[in-house]
Scaffold this active site. Structure first.
Site, mmCIF file in Angstrom:
data_model
loop_
_atom_site.group_PDB
_atom_site.id
_atom_site.type_symbol
_atom_site.label_atom_id
_atom_site.label_comp_id
_atom_site.label_asym_id
_atom_site.label_seq_id
_atom_site.Cartn_x
_atom_site.Cartn_y
_atom_site.Cartn_z
ATOM 1 C CB THR A 114 0.054 -21.132 22.141
ATOM 2 O OG1 THR A 114 -1.278 -20.815 22.560
ATOM 3 C CG2 THR A 114 0.908 -19.882 22.188
ATOM 4 C CB CYS B 86 -2.671 -17.732 23.267
ATOM 5 S SG CYS B 86 -3.856 -18.809 24.063
ATOM 6 C CB SER C 178 -1.722 -11.295 -0.962
ATOM 7 O OG SER C 178 -2.321 -10.328 -0.170
ATOM 8 C CG ASP D 269 -2.335 -7.554 3.763
ATOM 9 O OD1 ASP D 269 -2.628 -6.796 4.699
ATOM 10 O OD2 ASP D 269 -2.957 -7.588 2.684
ATOM 11 C CB THR E 71 -0.903 0.016 1.262
ATOM 12 O OG1 THR E 71 -1.695 -1.152 1.243
ATOM 13 C CG2 THR E 71 -1.797 1.227 1.298
HETATM 14 N N1 ASP Z 1 -2.528 -5.543 0.686
HETATM 15 C C1 ASP Z 1 -1.434 -4.732 1.082
HETATM 16 C C2 ASP Z 1 -0.177 -5.590 1.098
HETATM 17 O O1 ASP Z 1 0.071 -6.272 2.058
HETATM 18 C C3 ASP Z 1 -1.653 -4.116 2.406
HETATM 19 C C4 ASP Z 1 -0.532 -3.240 2.894
HETATM 20 O O2 ASP Z 1 0.364 -2.859 2.163
HETATM 21 O O3 ASP Z 1 -0.553 -2.887 4.064
HETATM 22 O O4 ASP Z 1 0.530 -5.602 0.130
#
Ligand code: ASP
Length: 347
Positions: free
Chosen positions: A279, A281, A61, A92, A15
């Site tokens: 875990t 948690c 991602s 992410d 982002t």
């Molecule tokens: N979808 C974006 C990524 O992880 C979110 C970010 O940059 O915070 O590439």
């Protein structure tokens, strides 16, 4: 050090370097050179900044071990030329990527700071500027002629964390990361305060950087939930070519004591699959043997992940599986801190 520190900014995507496509309303990557253009304040820092951008920036991602390799290659090729590195990735998967990079860089003597943002750099209320400016400031912070930080960190929303202790915990708020089992290494307020007692201090300053660029990714995460079936556990553990599993258990490392479940684990371990108990948690530690429901796990050869995060456990397993260790050796190295990712004082 009398000359200005030199920092290499490595942009992989995310982002922070994205822009809105007003036709589709979706965020897409844009030309990285504009990132510097967007923050003229960078010129005020007492360091010289050069930048390197991936040819095709990615949403994090799409991160994978080929990209991890590409990131450590850029660091390796520029290691002597620069005093510090700031890596921009999407948030992410930033905890996974930065954890992996921490294992891939052995004997690190310079700061490697990961950062990103929740809002694109061009947005009015963006968090990108603060994250980027302070990350660079941290990367060029020096005390007694040495960099204050000589490890892989993650900076987000006024806090500097040891990267392999972090998890992304919020998809909305600027405070997107947490490090539940290790305190922040620095906090940025009116002053930039370093918490020197928890910062890693390299023992020898002249050790050569070793880059571990190979990782084994024939691994899986098996997250337990009440009602999980034998069919599901079996199909994961019998995955073709599987070498290791992160078993996400309850509380202090507890799992069902049903015979079918324990037999599935036992047989997988006999087939050479390494199973690590982590875990579910967010904070606290696995203590195998604390409750009756984890005594057998220890007996059959399940490795304790202690207070490691799942993200870091994945990275550590990918790294240790390259070594061809027997179960005893792998257990020894997994349960011991290699890059500050696990607390050595835990059982
Ligand atoms: N979808 C974006 C990524 O992880 C979110 C970010 O940059 O915070 O590439």
């Amino acid at each position: 050090m009398t000359k200005k520190p030199t920092i290499l900014l490595i942009y992989t995507g995310g982002t922070i370097g994205m822009i809105k496509d007003y036709d589709t309303n979706a965020l897409k990557a844009f030309d990285f050179s504009r990132i510097i253009e967007k923050i003229p304040e960078l010129k005020q820092l007492n360091c010289s900044i050069e930048s390197f951008s991936f040819d095709e920036p990615i949403d994090s991602s799409n991160m994978n071990i080929a990209y991890y390799k590409a990131i450590v290659k850029v660091i390796e090729n520029n290691y002597t030329k620069f005093d510090g590195f700031v890596i921009l990735t999407g948030s992410d998967t930033m905890s996974y990527t930065s954890s992996a990079v921490s294992f891939m860089l052995e004997n690190l003597q310079k700061p490697v700071i990961f950062t990103g943002s929740q809002l694109p750099i061009g947005d009015l209320r963006t968090d990108a500027k603060e994250n980027l400016i302070t990350s660079i400031e941290i990367a060029c912070s020096i005390k007694n002629n040495k960099p204050i930080i000589a490890e892989v960190c993650l900076y987000f929303e006024y806090k500097l964390y040891r990267a392999n202790r972090t998890s992304k915990i919020n998809a909305e708020q600027f405070e997107a990361f947490a490090s539940m089992n290790y305190p922040p290494l620095a906090e940025s307020g009116v002053h930039l305060n370093f918490n020197e007692y928890v910062i890693h201090q390299p023992k020898e300053t002249n050790q050569k950087l070793i880059v571990r660029e190979n990782l084994v990714n024939d691994i899986a995460i098996l997250k337990l939930f009440p009602g999980i079936t034998e069919n599901v556990v079996k199909s994961i553990l019998e995955t073709n070519n599987l070498k290791g599993v992160i078993l996400e258990t309850y509380g202090a490392g507890n799992a069902p004591s049903e015979t079918w479940f324990l037999n599935q684990l036992k047989n997988a371990i006999k087939r050479g699959i390494r199973i690590v108990n982590v875990t579910q948690c967010a904070g606290g530690s696995v203590i195998q043997g604390h409750y009756e429901t984890s005594v057998t796990l220890k007996e059959i050869g399940v490795i304790s992940g202690k207070d490691i995060t799942t993200e870091s456990a994945i990275a550590k397993l990918m790294y240790l599986l390259t070594q061809d260790f027997d179960l005893e050796k792998l257990t020894f190295y997994f349960e011991k801190s290699l890059r500050g990712e696990i607390s050595d004082n835990l059982e």
